[in-house]
Each structure stands twice: as structure tokens, then as C-alpha cells.
Scaffold this motif. Structure first.
Motif, PDB file in Angstrom:
ATOM      1  N   LYS A  72       0.831  -1.203   0.000  1.00  0.00           N
ATOM      2  CA  LYS A  72       0.000   0.000   0.000  1.00  0.00           C
ATOM      3  C   LYS A  72       0.865   1.252   0.000  1.00  0.00           C
ATOM      4  O   LYS A  72       0.502   2.274  -0.600  1.00  0.00           O
ATOM      5  N   SER A 123       3.655   1.681  -1.623  1.00  0.00           N
ATOM      6  CA  SER A 123       4.041   1.957  -3.018  1.00  0.00           C
ATOM      7  C   SER A 123       2.913   2.657  -3.758  1.00  0.00           C
ATOM      8  O   SER A 123       3.157   3.582  -4.534  1.00  0.00           O
ATOM      9  N   GLU A 124       1.699   2.239  -3.504  1.00  0.00           N
ATOM     10  CA  GLU A 124       0.555   2.885  -4.141  1.00  0.00           C
ATOM     11  C   GLU A 124       0.481   4.357  -3.732  1.00  0.00           C
ATOM     12  O   GLU A 124       0.317   5.247  -4.581  1.00  0.00           O
ATOM     13  N   GLU A 125       0.621   4.609  -2.443  1.00  0.00           N
ATOM     14  CA  GLU A 125       0.521   5.985  -1.951  1.00  0.00           C
ATOM     15  C   GLU A 125       1.694   6.847  -2.435  1.00  0.00           C
ATOM     16  O   GLU A 125       1.516   8.021  -2.745  1.00  0.00           O
ATOM     17  N   GLY A 130       3.234   6.427  -5.248  1.00  0.00           N
ATOM     18  CA  GLY A 130       2.907   6.711  -6.646  1.00  0.00           C
ATOM     19  C   GLY A 130       1.903   7.844  -6.775  1.00  0.00           C
ATOM     20  O   GLY A 130       2.023   8.697  -7.664  1.00  0.00           O
ATOM     21  N   GLU A 131       0.911   7.869  -5.897  1.00  0.00           N
ATOM     22  CA  GLU A 131      -0.070   8.953  -5.919  1.00  0.00           C
ATOM     23  C   GLU A 131       0.581  10.288  -5.549  1.00  0.00           C
ATOM     24  O   GLU A 131       0.212  11.336  -6.092  1.00  0.00           O
ATOM     25  N   SER A 139      -0.187   5.331   5.999  1.00  0.00           N
ATOM     26  CA  SER A 139      -0.080   3.946   5.527  1.00  0.00           C
ATOM     27  C   SER A 139       1.125   3.253   6.147  1.00  0.00           C
ATOM     28  O   SER A 139       1.062   2.071   6.511  1.00  0.00           O
TER      29      SER A 139
END
Length: 117
Positions: free
Chosen positions: A35, A37-39, A41-42, A76
Motif C-alpha cells: 500500500k 508503493s501505491e501511496e 505513486g499517488e 499507511s
């Protein structure tokens, strides 16, 4: 928000994620780390959007969006840490203190030109 209330919020969010988890604990931990990595990226998307770096899209974000995304990254990370250990607050506090001590020691060891070096 006080530090204590922040950790209460982290605990509440972790408990919510934990109650709704459908996978074995190890997989839930891996997903909590992913999660991040997702954040991240955002956050990168928000910076690119703030600077209008994508000519096709132009300016799509502002620095408030970047701040919000950085908060999501931090939150996160704290929830992932809580997934790993029930003493997330203690582990984090001890780690921050260690980083602070090392940075102060490194700063103290630097000779500054105006100090006669």
C-alpha cells in the motif's frame, strides 16, 4: 492533534483493516507494505500534476494535494508498522530518537569553515 490521539487513530485504522482482512496475517502484512508503493505513486502523480509536467494533462493538482498524499504515505506506513507490531508507537518513537541522535552526532562532527576549519 496530540501524539497520543494520533496513535489512537492509527490503532483504530489498523483495527478496521484487521477486522475486514480476508487473507492470512502474512499476506495482510505484505499488502499493507505494498500500500505504501501505491501511496508514493499517488504522491508522485500529484507532484507531476502540480508542476504540469505531463503536457497532455497540464496542471491537475496543487501543493495541498501533495501534502494530502504525503499524509497518506505516512499514515499507511504507520498502519503497516502496527500490522507488524502491537507496539508501533514505541518502535517508531525509539527509531525517531535514534535517527535524531545520529543526525545530531553527525552535525557535531562537521567542522564549519567559519569555526576555523
Amino acid at each position: 492533534m496530540s501524539e497520543h490521539r494520533m496513535w489512537d487513530s492509527v490503532e483504530d485504522l489498523w483495527a478496521w483493516v484487521d477486522r475486514n482482512g480476508t487473507r492470512p496475517r502474512e499476506q495482510e502484512l505484505l499488502l499493507a507494505v505494498l500500500k505504501l508503493s501505491e501511496e508514493i505513486g499517488e504522491t508522485a502523480q500529484a507532484v507531476i500534476g502540480t508542476l504540469g509536467h505531463n503536457p497532455r494533462k497540464g496542471v491537475t493538482h496543487d501543493w495541498d494535494d501533495v501534502q494530502a498524499e504525503l499524509c497518506d504515505v505516512a499514515l499507511s506506513a504507520l498502519v503497516a508498522l502496527r500490522t507488524l507490531t502491537p507496539d508501533a508507537a514505541g518502535v517508531f518513537t525509539a527509531h525517531v530518537e535514534g535517527v535524531r541522535r545520529r543526525s545530531r552526532a553527525a552535525e557535531a562532527g562537521k567542522a564549519r569553515p567559519q569555526d576555523g576549519a
